[in-house]
Design an enzyme around this catalytic site. Structure first.
Site, PDB file in Angstrom:
ATOM      1  N   ASP A 150       3.108  -4.380   7.949  1.00  0.00           N
ATOM      2  CA  ASP A 150       1.892  -3.593   7.803  1.00  0.00           C
ATOM      3  C   ASP A 150       0.726  -4.550   8.064  1.00  0.00           C
ATOM      4  OD1 ASP A 150      -0.450  -2.507   6.828  1.00  0.00           O
ATOM      5  OD2 ASP A 150       0.447  -1.688   5.002  1.00  0.00           O
ATOM      6  N   HIS A 206       0.872  -1.177   0.000  1.00  0.00           N
ATOM      7  CA  HIS A 206       0.000   0.000   0.000  1.00  0.00           C
ATOM      8  C   HIS A 206       0.912   1.232   0.000  1.00  0.00           C
ATOM      9  CE1 HIS A 206      -2.796   2.925   1.876  1.00  0.00           C
ATOM     10  NE2 HIS A 206      -3.782   2.112   1.528  1.00  0.00           N
ATOM     11  N   CYS A 238      -4.783   2.573  -3.616  1.00  0.00           N
ATOM     12  CA  CYS A 238      -3.555   3.090  -2.977  1.00  0.00           C
ATOM     13  C   CYS A 238      -2.400   2.117  -3.186  1.00  0.00           C
ATOM     14  CB  CYS A 238      -3.752   3.339  -1.488  1.00  0.00           C
ATOM     15  SG  CYS A 238      -4.966   4.596  -1.150  1.00  0.00           S
ATOM     16  N   GLN A 240      -4.468  -5.053   7.157  1.00  0.00           N
ATOM     17  CA  GLN A 240      -5.474  -6.005   6.691  1.00  0.00           C
ATOM     18  C   GLN A 240      -5.442  -7.328   7.449  1.00  0.00           C
ATOM     19  OE1 GLN A 240      -7.871  -5.229   4.713  1.00  0.00           O
ATOM     20  NE2 GLN A 240      -7.104  -3.301   3.891  1.00  0.00           N
ATOM     21  N   LYS A 265     -10.399  -0.463  10.730  1.00  0.00           N
ATOM     22  CA  LYS A 265     -10.611  -1.658   9.906  1.00  0.00           C
ATOM     23  C   LYS A 265     -10.967  -2.868  10.761  1.00  0.00           C
ATOM     24  CE  LYS A 265      -7.225  -0.110   6.475  1.00  0.00           C
ATOM     25  NZ  LYS A 265      -7.975   0.261   5.283  1.00  0.00           N
TER      26      LYS A 265
HETATM   27  N1  PMP Z   1      -1.843  -0.705   4.517  1.00  0.00           N
HETATM   28  C1  PMP Z   1      -2.812  -1.439   3.989  1.00  0.00           C
HETATM   29  C2  PMP Z   1      -2.490  -2.820   3.497  1.00  0.00           C
HETATM   30  C3  PMP Z   1      -4.093  -0.927   3.900  1.00  0.00           C
HETATM   31  O1  PMP Z   1      -5.061  -1.662   3.352  1.00  0.00           O
HETATM   32  C4  PMP Z   1      -4.366   0.368   4.390  1.00  0.00           C
HETATM   33  C5  PMP Z   1      -5.746   0.976   4.299  1.00  0.00           C
HETATM   34  N2  PMP Z   1      -6.328   0.878   3.054  1.00  0.00           N
HETATM   35  C6  PMP Z   1      -3.313   1.095   4.943  1.00  0.00           C
HETATM   36  C7  PMP Z   1      -2.063   0.525   5.002  1.00  0.00           C
HETATM   37  C8  PMP Z   1      -3.512   2.470   5.493  1.00  0.00           C
HETATM   38  O2  PMP Z   1      -4.329   2.444   6.597  1.00  0.00           O
HETATM   39  P1  PMP Z   1      -4.856   3.793   7.257  1.00  0.00           P
HETATM   40  O3  PMP Z   1      -5.444   4.609   6.142  1.00  0.00           O
HETATM   41  O4  PMP Z   1      -5.876   3.340   8.233  1.00  0.00           O
HETATM   42  O5  PMP Z   1      -3.695   4.463   7.879  1.00  0.00           O
END
Ligand code: PMP
Length: 422
Positions: free
Chosen positions: A215, A138, A379, A218, A241
């Site tokens: 990270d 991401h 993203c 998910q 999430k």
């Molecule tokens: N890493 C991953 C794999 C994600 O799916 C997301 C959220 N889409 C993020 C990071 C970023 O998370 P946040 O916007 O809650 O900081």
């Protein structure tokens, strides 16, 4: 009057893990969309809905406890501080952190990773060092490292993704060298659903002398997490999430690393003594929590992790697996559909494209049938490039989804195909 937030224990002790019953815990899911359409919420990888106990905890916090933490000595400050600190203990237990001092509250995964890039990276990454990432990250796990690498003259190397959506493990092993100072990897891809073998990867990377950041945006919502067993140095995740409010998440870091790191932001809460010319820092984790924190968010996160733990993370994972298999089976039967990501170990983020319909159009058309899915680059633009697409559609399941949600999606895609005559 009660000052104890509802934990969900009593409610959940009844039916156990039953997604159809669980839906009643999520008031938002009961509404009709676009007139009389049942809401099929399948955008859980973006954010999840909040159960009644979490919603109630926020109300109760503001009705009975609201105050600033760790400062005043009055009753409300004591209640707020007690709840905030208790939430940190709950989160620490939930991820197997071993000690609460290893848990820093942040706004979420993005802030957690930026914290590490700033507070650890600026101190320990030097010119010529390698930061090893993967092609399935991401943007939150790419951009902070790009900024750091540019500033320090470090190099970014990416482990490739294989055609089935799994990580090229052989290439990963080949990429390891004494130059690699950090390996930062997603536990579960938000696009491909791939679950990476983080324990094995962390073992190898740490044996080669690298620090490991995972990270967990998910993974933490969907499977049991034990950061010590995984053997990682840093683990980042977002509350929103996993049934908690937005604006709260956490960074796990091994305590000695936190102690060696410089502060992230300066201000109140993170200091010990301040003179006009100098300052000393508070003990970890407070050193990294400058300013008034998101207290109600942290309380909500504490209640959310209780809620999930009471359900059983193993049961949530099992439910995810079953519903993911069902979704893939049903989607695969649609003519002209292509699913991205067929890794053997995968979670419930399912990206796809339907020939002849742009993902944005598809998302709008299925929305008319009450189905919420995501469309876009997720993203993850480097991964989109690897997949040879500009955008995808994504359906993602969570503990309250049932087969009917998936059937509704399949029906809505059929209607979108009729609309475009494809
Ligand atoms: N890493 C991953 C794999 C994600 O799916 C997301 C959220 N889409 C993020 C990071 C970023 O998370 P946040 O916007 O809650 O900081």
């Amino acid at each position: 009057m009660t000052t104890t937030p509802v934990t969900g224990d009593d409610i959940l002790r009844g039916p156990g893990f039953d997604p159809a019953m669980l839906r009643f815990q999520f008031p938002i899911l009961a509404q009709k969309i676009h007139g009389d359409k049942r809401l099929a919420y399948l955008d859980n990888a973006a954010t999840t809905q909040k159960p009644q106990p979490v919603i109630c905890a926020l109300c109760e916090y503001y009705e009975f406890c609201n105050s600033n933490v760790h400062r005043a000595l009055h009753e409300l400050a004591e209640r707020a501080t007690e709840q905030y600190d208790e939430s940190r203990r709950k989160v620490a237990r939930f991820i197997g952190a071993g000690q609460e001092e290893s848990v820093v509250f942040t706004r979420g995964t993005t802030e957690s990773i930026n914290l590490v890039a700033y507070a650890w990276g600026r101190k320990f990454i030097e010119e010529g060092d390698v930061i090893l990432l993967t092609e399935m990250e991401h943007h939150s796990n790419i951009i902070p490292w790009q900024i750091l690498a540019r500033e320090k003259g470090a190099k970014l190397v990416y482990v490739p993704v294989l055609d089935d959506g799994s990580l090229d493990i052989e290439a990963f092993h080949r990429s390891l060298s004494s130059k690699v100072k950090l390996f930062a990897v997603t536990h579960m891809s938000n696009v491909l659903g791939t679950i990476n073998p983080v324990k094995e990867l962390a073992d190898a990377a740490r044996a080669a002398g690298a620090r490991v950041l995972v990270d967990g945006a998910q993974s933490a919502p969907h499977m049991p997490i034990d950061v010590q067993d995984l053997g990682v140095d840093f683990f980042a995740f977002s509350g929103h999430k996993m049934c908690a409010p937005t604006g709260i998440g956490a960074l796990y870091a091994r305590r000695e690393l936190l102690e060696d790191m410089d502060p992230f932001m300066g201000g109140g809460e993170m200091i010990n003594r301040v003179s006009l010319d100098d300052a000393t820092w508070a003990e970890v984790p407070h050193k990294f929590e400058a300013g008034t924190p998101n207290i109600s968010g942290a309380v909500g996160l504490g209640v959310a992790v209780d809620f999930l733990a009471n359900l059983g993370m193993d049961k949530i994972l099992e439910h995810d697996r079953r519903l993911t298999a069902y979704t893939i089976e049903k989607l695969s039967a649609i003519e002209g559909i292509k699913i991205f990501g067929k890794a053997p170990e995968r979670g419930g983020a399912i990206s796809f494209e339907v020939a002849g319909i742009h993902p944005h159009d598809l998302s709008q058309l299925v929305d008319r049938e009450g189905v919420a899915i995501r469309a876009g680059h997720m993203c993850a633009q480097p991964l989109m490039k690897r997949l040879g697409v500009g955008a995808v559609s994504r359906a993602s399941v969570y503990l309250y989804n049932v087969e009917e949600d998936v059937d509704q999606l399949v029906y809505a895609i059929g209607k979108a195909k009729d609309f475009f005559k494809v």
